[in-house]
Design an enzyme around this catalytic site. Sequence first.
Site, PDB file in Angstrom:
ATOM      1  N   ARG A  37       0.797  -1.092   0.030  1.00  0.00           N
ATOM      2  CA  ARG A  37       0.132  -0.005   0.045  1.00  0.00           C
ATOM      3  C   ARG A  37       0.865   1.244  -0.173  1.00  0.00           C
ATOM      4  O   ARG A  37       0.432   2.484  -0.489  1.00  0.00           O
ATOM      5  CB  ARG A  37      -1.065   0.014   1.245  1.00  0.00           C
ATOM      6  CG  ARG A  37      -2.051   1.146   0.961  1.00  0.00           C
ATOM      7  CD  ARG A  37      -3.175   0.837   2.072  1.00  0.00           C
ATOM      8  NE  ARG A  37      -2.654   1.279   3.506  1.00  0.00           N
ATOM      9  CZ  ARG A  37      -3.614   1.980   4.113  1.00  0.00           C
ATOM     10  NH1 ARG A  37      -4.848   2.329   3.743  1.00  0.00           N
ATOM     11  NH2 ARG A  37      -3.211   2.223   5.333  1.00  0.00           N
ATOM     12  N   ILE A  63      -8.051   6.131   0.426  1.00  0.00           N
ATOM     13  CA  ILE A  63      -7.555   4.738   0.105  1.00  0.00           C
ATOM     14  C   ILE A  63      -8.026   3.799   1.375  1.00  0.00           C
ATOM     15  O   ILE A  63      -7.892   4.127   2.473  1.00  0.00           O
ATOM     16  CB  ILE A  63      -5.814   4.735   0.028  1.00  0.00           C
ATOM     17  CG1 ILE A  63      -5.652   3.299  -0.343  1.00  0.00           C
ATOM     18  CG2 ILE A  63      -5.216   5.021   1.071  1.00  0.00           C
ATOM     19  CD1 ILE A  63      -4.025   3.185  -0.845  1.00  0.00           C
ATOM     20  N   SER A  64      -8.751   2.848   0.956  1.00  0.00           N
ATOM     21  CA  SER A  64      -9.342   2.028   1.962  1.00  0.00           C
ATOM     22  C   SER A  64      -8.380   1.279   2.872  1.00  0.00           C
ATOM     23  O   SER A  64      -7.143   0.996   2.584  1.00  0.00           O
ATOM     24  CB  SER A  64     -10.213   0.875   1.146  1.00  0.00           C
ATOM     25  OG  SER A  64     -11.222   1.316   0.617  1.00  0.00           O
ATOM     26  N   ALA A  65      -8.555   0.914   4.055  1.00  0.00           N
ATOM     27  CA  ALA A  65      -7.951   0.093   5.063  1.00  0.00           C
ATOM     28  C   ALA A  65      -7.673  -0.979   4.380  1.00  0.00           C
ATOM     29  O   ALA A  65      -8.422  -1.726   3.848  1.00  0.00           O
ATOM     30  CB  ALA A  65      -8.809   0.018   6.403  1.00  0.00           C
ATOM     31  N   PRO A  66      -6.463  -1.675   4.540  1.00  0.00           N
ATOM     32  CA  PRO A  66      -6.074  -3.094   4.356  1.00  0.00           C
ATOM     33  C   PRO A  66      -7.071  -4.175   4.436  1.00  0.00           C
ATOM     34  O   PRO A  66      -7.341  -4.961   3.504  1.00  0.00           O
ATOM     35  CB  PRO A  66      -4.764  -3.329   4.961  1.00  0.00           C
ATOM     36  CG  PRO A  66      -4.189  -1.887   5.133  1.00  0.00           C
ATOM     37  CD  PRO A  66      -5.249  -0.909   5.310  1.00  0.00           C
TER      38      PRO A  66
END
EC number: 2.1.1.77
Length: 220
Positions: A37, A63-66
């Site tokens: 990421r 940006i989304s959480a992993p």
Amino acid sequence: MLMEDADVLWYHTVEKLKREGIIRSEKVRQAFLKVPRYLFVLPEHKKWAHVDEPLPIPGGQTISAPHMVAIMLELAELEEGMNVLDIGTGSGWNAALAAELVKTDVYTVERIPELVEFARKNLEKAGYADRVHVIIGDGTKGFPPKAPYDRILVAAGAPNVPEPLVEQLKPGGKLIIPVGSYHLWQELYEVIKLKDGSVKVKRHGGVAFVPLIGEHGWKE
């Protein structure tokens, strides 16, 4: 931060997601390790890229959480050679992960010009610019020129399932999309298109995404 430090921190994040049962398959684990990421965040946020939380990116987006990306990829069950459409390019990370899993071209649609540029730069840096094609446009309309798709992944919350996306799925194809409230509360839907053209919906719990803006989504 040194690249080696970023890689070590990212490795620990991926292993934690595996221990927690969020990353369930070895192929998703390997894709996460190969497409870190930190290559897709703003420079000032690189030191936080391993933290399992959303981070801001240009255009007022995130940006989304992993863990959220891992959940969606595991639900999608991507296989080599699948035709994949990604809606809401954002940073480009989701599309790069999808491209790593399917080993072929992925098409992704983004409505914000600033993010199109951001994603393209990130994809170039990560080595996926030749396989991930970023299109500027209304993602709620899908991308008919490359339809039908085996999988469509949507990284923004819709008020309901956009009909054009269902139409652009192959029979047996899957659409992964958050559906619900405008204000950061949705349910994650797994929409499966049956051979007769009807759909079956499986719900996978509450999620929080930015709104999906467009003709078949929320209005600005």
